[in-house]
Design a protein around this motif. Structure first.
Motif, mmCIF file in Angstrom:
data_model
loop_
_atom_site.group_PDB
_atom_site.id
_atom_site.type_symbol
_atom_site.label_atom_id
_atom_site.label_comp_id
_atom_site.label_asym_id
_atom_site.label_seq_id
_atom_site.Cartn_x
_atom_site.Cartn_y
_atom_site.Cartn_z
ATOM 1 N N UNK A 1 0.813 -1.215 0.000
ATOM 2 C CA UNK A 1 0.000 0.000 0.000
ATOM 3 C C UNK A 1 0.847 1.265 0.000
ATOM 4 N N UNK A 2 0.271 2.350 -0.520
ATOM 5 C CA UNK A 2 0.894 3.657 -0.365
ATOM 6 C C UNK A 2 0.616 4.137 1.058
ATOM 7 N N UNK A 3 1.327 5.173 1.456
ATOM 8 C CA UNK A 3 1.188 5.664 2.830
ATOM 9 C C UNK A 3 -0.263 6.063 3.110
ATOM 10 N N UNK A 4 -0.901 6.695 2.116
ATOM 11 C CA UNK A 4 -2.267 7.156 2.312
ATOM 12 C C UNK A 4 -3.215 5.962 2.431
ATOM 13 N N UNK A 5 -3.015 4.979 1.572
ATOM 14 C CA UNK A 5 -3.861 3.787 1.639
ATOM 15 C C UNK A 5 -3.682 3.066 2.971
ATOM 16 N N UNK A 6 -2.442 3.063 3.465
ATOM 17 C CA UNK A 6 -2.176 2.411 4.744
ATOM 18 C C UNK A 6 -2.959 3.109 5.860
ATOM 19 N N UNK A 7 -2.967 4.454 5.824
ATOM 20 C CA UNK A 7 -3.724 5.202 6.834
ATOM 21 C C UNK A 7 -5.193 4.803 6.781
ATOM 22 N N UNK A 8 -5.734 4.679 5.562
ATOM 23 C CA UNK A 8 -7.135 4.288 5.420
ATOM 24 C C UNK A 8 -7.371 2.890 5.976
ATOM 25 N N UNK A 9 -6.407 2.016 5.730
ATOM 26 C CA UNK A 9 -6.549 0.652 6.245
ATOM 27 C C UNK A 9 -6.568 0.648 7.769
ATOM 28 N N UNK A 10 -5.694 1.472 8.375
ATOM 29 C CA UNK A 10 -5.667 1.532 9.842
ATOM 30 C C UNK A 10 -7.039 1.926 10.377
ATOM 31 N N UNK A 11 -7.654 2.894 9.714
ATOM 32 C CA UNK A 11 -8.968 3.355 10.156
ATOM 33 C C UNK A 11 -9.986 2.213 10.062
ATOM 34 N N UNK A 12 -9.937 1.471 8.948
ATOM 35 C CA UNK A 12 -10.859 0.351 8.770
ATOM 36 C C UNK A 12 -10.663 -0.685 9.869
ATOM 37 N N UNK A 13 -9.390 -0.994 10.132
ATOM 38 C CA UNK A 13 -9.064 -2.006 11.133
ATOM 39 C C UNK A 13 -9.563 -1.588 12.511
ATOM 40 N N UNK A 14 -9.359 -0.308 12.860
ATOM 41 C CA UNK A 14 -9.830 0.204 14.162
ATOM 42 C C UNK A 14 -11.351 0.088 14.242
ATOM 43 N N UNK A 15 -11.999 0.421 13.130
ATOM 44 C CA UNK A 15 -13.462 0.369 13.058
ATOM 45 C C UNK A 15 -13.973 -1.060 13.300
ATOM 46 N N UNK A 16 -13.326 -2.021 12.646
ATOM 47 C CA UNK A 16 -13.752 -3.414 12.771
ATOM 48 C C UNK A 16 -13.597 -3.896 14.218
ATOM 49 N N UNK A 17 -12.486 -3.521 14.830
ATOM 50 C CA UNK A 17 -12.258 -3.932 16.218
ATOM 51 C C UNK A 17 -13.280 -3.269 17.131
ATOM 52 N N UNK A 18 -13.596 -2.005 16.851
ATOM 53 C CA UNK A 18 -14.594 -1.307 17.658
ATOM 54 C C UNK A 18 -15.943 -2.015 17.539
ATOM 55 N N UNK A 19 -16.190 -2.651 16.392
ATOM 56 C CA UNK A 19 -17.423 -3.392 16.191
ATOM 57 C C UNK A 19 -17.412 -4.756 16.860
ATOM 58 N N UNK A 20 -16.337 -5.113 17.544
ATOM 59 C CA UNK A 20 -16.315 -6.359 18.297
ATOM 60 C C UNK A 20 -15.441 -7.457 17.712
ATOM 61 N N UNK A 21 -14.879 -7.237 16.519
ATOM 62 C CA UNK A 21 -14.070 -8.279 15.896
ATOM 63 C C UNK A 21 -12.655 -8.316 16.480
ATOM 64 N N UNK A 22 -11.988 -9.424 16.251
ATOM 65 C CA UNK A 22 -10.552 -9.501 16.526
ATOM 66 C C UNK A 22 -9.807 -9.322 15.224
ATOM 67 N N UNK A 23 -8.746 -8.533 15.245
ATOM 68 C CA UNK A 23 -7.914 -8.393 14.049
ATOM 69 C C UNK A 23 -6.486 -8.730 14.422
ATOM 70 N N UNK A 24 -5.910 -9.699 13.706
ATOM 71 C CA UNK A 24 -4.483 -10.008 13.884
ATOM 72 C C UNK A 24 -3.740 -9.348 12.736
#
Lengths: 509, 384
Positions: free
Chosen positions: A175-198
């Motif tokens: 990923x590009x740096x910007x895409x990586x930032x977007x991915x981090x946001x998605x990952x945080x969102x998923x965890x906030x929804x109750x999922x586990x992310x490794x």
């Protein structure tokens, strides 16, 4: 049912796994909780991917237990794992390029209706996207998507099958740096929804940015599991490598003759769009000029025009005072220019050829090896032996194919080969990308060694830390334009970051 | 993976074993596995013949006796071998660069046609006419691949289609010459061109084999040396392996592709002239090439683009064809003979796979979808 934040979602107890007698994992305990992002950290070959492949049902452990949400499981295939709610997104995507996003998400999914219209697939996909909050145009074909969007489709595909535990294998590597930032946001969102992310990674900054807890693996053994809060990058690095190795680089101000000069250089990219606008750059003998910038802002084209792999639209390039505009690739190489290409495997190597043949790829025509038409076979063999030894490439034989080398060994071979070819100028494009900490240090030492021996170095990297660490001067590139050039001493990280994002000097200043 | 390797891998997928690529392919193993494949196939053929009530031992004895029992047999094999070897060498050269010249039959025919044109129209000492015939054939073979080569080199047009289709054009031209502009008007019954009045000198001690037999041997030796010891051979191998890396190394990839393709056509074209200058074959008709290009292609593919492998394999297949003709005269059905050809070629192809792959027991990892990504993941795991 996701449960509270304390209960473990996945547990591995005493997992061991060996490949051909070499232990990849040795009695590893690993525990991930619901609603957390858990970073799995380690150097290449530490066993991160192997552990996750066991959790995702791709390998079976030689010993140990896998417990998912309180129930012991014995996965015999990834399908079993996904039934139990564990899904993995691999580093290399498994998408069908000519098909649409909706089709890819429904491919091979037991819940896909047997007879179905495109419209219904798109509707199902859209409904599903609004549930997860991840959005990609469902009618777009995969090949039309950026890498970041393709990754999102992969994540959607795993989530669609009911995964509650999501494993991401080095997700930011592509990923590009910007895409990586977007991915981090998605990952945080998923965890906030109750999922586990490794989250598998070897980049320390990502660990600190994204995870709640982290586990460090080294040589197949768990070093530590701890909350991310309070952890420092140097502490994690020490646990990963077993020693604290920080390269001590002394920056210099060099006033010698310019080895490389670009004046008003403009060039097109492969799609015929102007990728470099009126670029002026000077690199002096004995200095490293670092190019800071987000990937895709003309760095690839910059390296290629300098090495004559790409033509100029306008402007001039001189190496040691000789204009290279009408020179062939070979003529430029003969001036003493080495080039560690961005895509080492795709551009810099021939995987089906032997290590020996790859060793001389950039100098086989020189007097050292070629007498008229004939190639000095023994000379090539001797050179390859020395190169393999100097670069510490681990190979069974120099006659074995380059394809059997591990990724790190392939990179070391190319880096050392190009460093040797570079008498006057070394163009190094993302030279440590994908390497673990130790291998990256080796490549950096090689580059610093070239500088100290009086060679000019143009270092292109999208890792700002690396540019700041290595460069004597730093130029920032944005959309094919040089936004500013700084001495290492006066370089300010935040200022450079703003310029990389396209803010002009006056705004940034 | 080659198609056959894919099939082998699919067959193995229901067993506890799988194919794994060897890290290194050494020449001796490559030769031995192919010979083993051929021998194994002949054993299978023998068992099948015995099961269907035929005397396999008598049949094999007849075949061996026909080839090695008399000088006529050995010369017959050599005569059939020359055109196969020439087309196979051309194809093998193109395969080193991963270019598929399927049109060697057409280049062979055009070479022969050019040679006939020179041979029937020129007066002069025989040796001079023959040399000019060879030159004309070489140029004509190269010319016949010129358009596909330019299209491939400069516009990336797939050469498989273009070279293949030109075969049919060449065949029509030959038929036209035999029926029309160069027709032999005196022999009204046979539809063929006039006869070239010259033949190449015979090999000492041979009845019908000429010095033409030496040509493929010399070409194989030269090609072997080029790829072993010259920068040109190195560059062609690099282009075949990774054209982008070749560009990175400053190799003029497009020009090399053009030149090498012209050479493959030239070799096949020269093969046409050699065929034409053998005693008793000095005129052309529609049946001039017994699909030599196709046989040559099979030989080159089975030999894995090794030039000495082409010589060995080409002579083996020529003897197989020769034995097949003899066995037909002894009353063995042509269908059984074709079936035997098929089994033997499959045996050699399996030997070729065995040289590059080995069979290993399957890991739990392989039970899932064996995709490239997972293979990469597995390698990564194994590296640690």
């Amino acid at each position: 049912m996701t449960g509270d934040g304390k209960r473990p979602s996945v547990e591995a107890r005493g997992i061991s796994k060996a490949f051909g007698g070499v232990a990849a994992l040795d009695a590893v305990d690993f525990e991930v909780r619901w609603s957390e992002v858990h970073a799995l950290v380690g150097e290449n070959g530490a066993g991160k991917t192997t552990l996750c492949n066991i959790l995702a049902g791709i390998y079976r452990a030689d010993a140990g237990q896998v417990i998912v949400d309180g129930t012991e499981r014995d996965f015999r295939s990834p399908a079993h794992a996904i039934d139990a709610g564990v899904g993995m997104v691999h580093q290399h995507f498994r998408l069908v390029e000519p098909m649409t996003v909706a089709e890819n998400i429904h491919l091979g999914w037991p819940e896909t209706p047997g007879v179905v219209s495109q419209r219904a697939l798109v509707d199902r996909t859209e409904r599903f996207m609004s549930e997860t909050g991840l959005h990609v145009d469902p009618t777009a074909k995969i090949w039309q998507l950026s890498v970041g969007e393709q990754q999102r489709v992969e994540i959607l595909r795993v989530l669609a099958r009911g995964a509650r535990v999501l494993i991401l294998d080095e997700p930011t590597a592509v990923l590009t740096a910007k895409e990586a930032e977007e991915l981090f946001a998605v990952v945080r969102e998923l965890a906030a929804g109750g999922l586990s992310v490794i989250f598998i990674t070897h980049k320390l900054r990502e660990v600190l940015a994204v995870s709640d807890r982290l586990t460090v693996l080294r040589h197949g053994i768990r070093e530590i599991t701890r909350p991310t809060e309070g952890a420092t990058a140097s502490e994690i690095a020490r646990l990963m490598t077993g020693e604290e190795r920080v390269l001590d680089v002394e920056h210099r101000v060099v006033t010698g003759d310019p080895a490389l000069e670009l004046r008003g250089v403009s060039a097109l990219n492969d799609r015929g769009i102007t990728a470099l606008h009126d670029v002026d750059l000077t690199v002096r003998s004995g200095e490293i000029l670092g190019i800071a910038g987000v990937s895709g802002n003309g760095q690839t084209e910059l390296a290629e025009v300098i090495c004559a792999l790409r033509g100029l639209e306008s402007g001039s390039i001189t190496v040691d005072g000789s204009g290279t505009a009408s020179m062939s690739v070979r003529a430029v190489t003969d001036l003493g220019v080495g080039h560690i290409p961005e895509d080492r495997i795709g551009t810099g190597m021939v995987l089906s050829a032997s290590v020996k043949d790859n060793a001389v790829l950039h100098n086989y025509w020189t007097e050292q090896f070629a007498q008229g038409l004939t190639l000095n076979r023994q000379g090539v063999i001797d050179f390859a032996r020395r190169l393999v030894e100097a670069a510490r490439v681990q190979t069974r034989s120099i006659f074995a194919t380059a394809g059997q080398l591990s990724g790190g060994n392939q990179q070391r071979l190319v880096a050392r080969r190009e460093a040797l070819a570079a008498d006057r100028l070394l163009v190094a494009a993302h030279p440590t990308r994908g390497l673990d900490v130790n291998a990256a240090q080796e490549v950096r030492s090689t580059i610093l060694g070239k500088r100290d021996s009086g060679c000019a170095v143009l270092l292109i990297s999208d890792d700002l830390d690396e540019v700041l660490l290595m460069s004597d001067r730093i130029a920032v590139i944005y959309e094919g334009r040089i936004m500013g050039v700084f001495e290492a001493a006066e370089a300010d990280r935040e200022h450079i970051g703003l310029l990389m994002g396209g803010h002009s000097m006056s705004e940034a200043g | 993976m080659t198609p056959l390797a894919s099939i082998a891998s699919a067959v193995l997928s229901v067993t506890p074993w799988r194919l794994e690529r060897r890290l290194e392919v050494d020449a001796r193993r490559a030769a031995l596995t192919r010979i083993g494949g051929a021998v194994g196939a002949m054993i299978v053929v023998g068992i099948l013949l015995l099961l269907t009530g035929r005397n396999a031992f008598w049949i094999f004895w007849q075949a061996l006796d026909a080839i090695f029992g008399r000088q006529r047999g050995i010369e017959g094999v050599a005569l059939r071998g020359i055109p196969i070897l020439m087309t196979a060498l051309g194809v093998a050269l193109s395969l080193r660069m991963k270019v598929w010249n399927i049109g060697s039959d057409g280049q062979f025919l055009m070479g022969a046609l050019a040679a006939v044109g020179v041979g029937i129209h020129m007066d002069g000492p025989g040796w001079l006419v023959l040399i000019l015939m060879a030159v004309a054939a070489t140029v004509a073979g190269a010319a016949w691949i010129l358009v596909p080569a330019l299209a491939r080199a400069y516009w990336d047009v797939n050469e498989i289609i273009t070279t293949l289709l030109l075969n049919f054009v060449a065949l029509q031209l030959v038929t036209w010459s035999a029926l029309g502009f160069w027709r032999d008007k005196e022999a009204a019954v046979i539809q063929s061109t006039r006869e070239v009045p010259f033949t190449l000198p015979g090999l000492p001690g041979a009845n019908s084999v000429t010095i033409a037999l030496l040509v493929p041997l010399v070409i194989a030796a030269v090609l072997w040396w080029v790829f072993r010891s010259t920068t040109i051979g190195y560059e062609i191998d690099i282009i075949g392996g990774n054209p982008r890396a070749a560009g990175f190394a400053g190799i003029a990839v497009r020009r090399r592709i053009l030149i090498v393709m012209l050479f493959t056509g030239a070799i096949a074209g020269l093969g046409g002239m050699l065929q034409l200058s053998a005693p008793g074959a000095q005129a052309m008709n529609a049946g001039f090439s017994a699909q030599f290009g196709l046989s040559g292609f099979i030989v080159a593919a089975l030999a894995g683009a090794s030039f000495w492998g082409v010589i060995g394999g080409g002579l083996f297949i020529a003897s197989m064809f020769y034995a097949g003709i003899v066995l037909q005269t002894k009353g063995l059905s042509v269908y059984i003979i074709f079936a035997i050809y098929g089994v033997i070629l499959t045996g050699i192809a399996l030997g070729e796979i065995a040289a590059r792959y080995r069979v290993v027991r399957r890991d739990a990892a392989d039970e899932s979808e064996a995709t490239a990504g997972e293979a990469a993941a597995a390698r990564k795991g194994a590296d640690s």
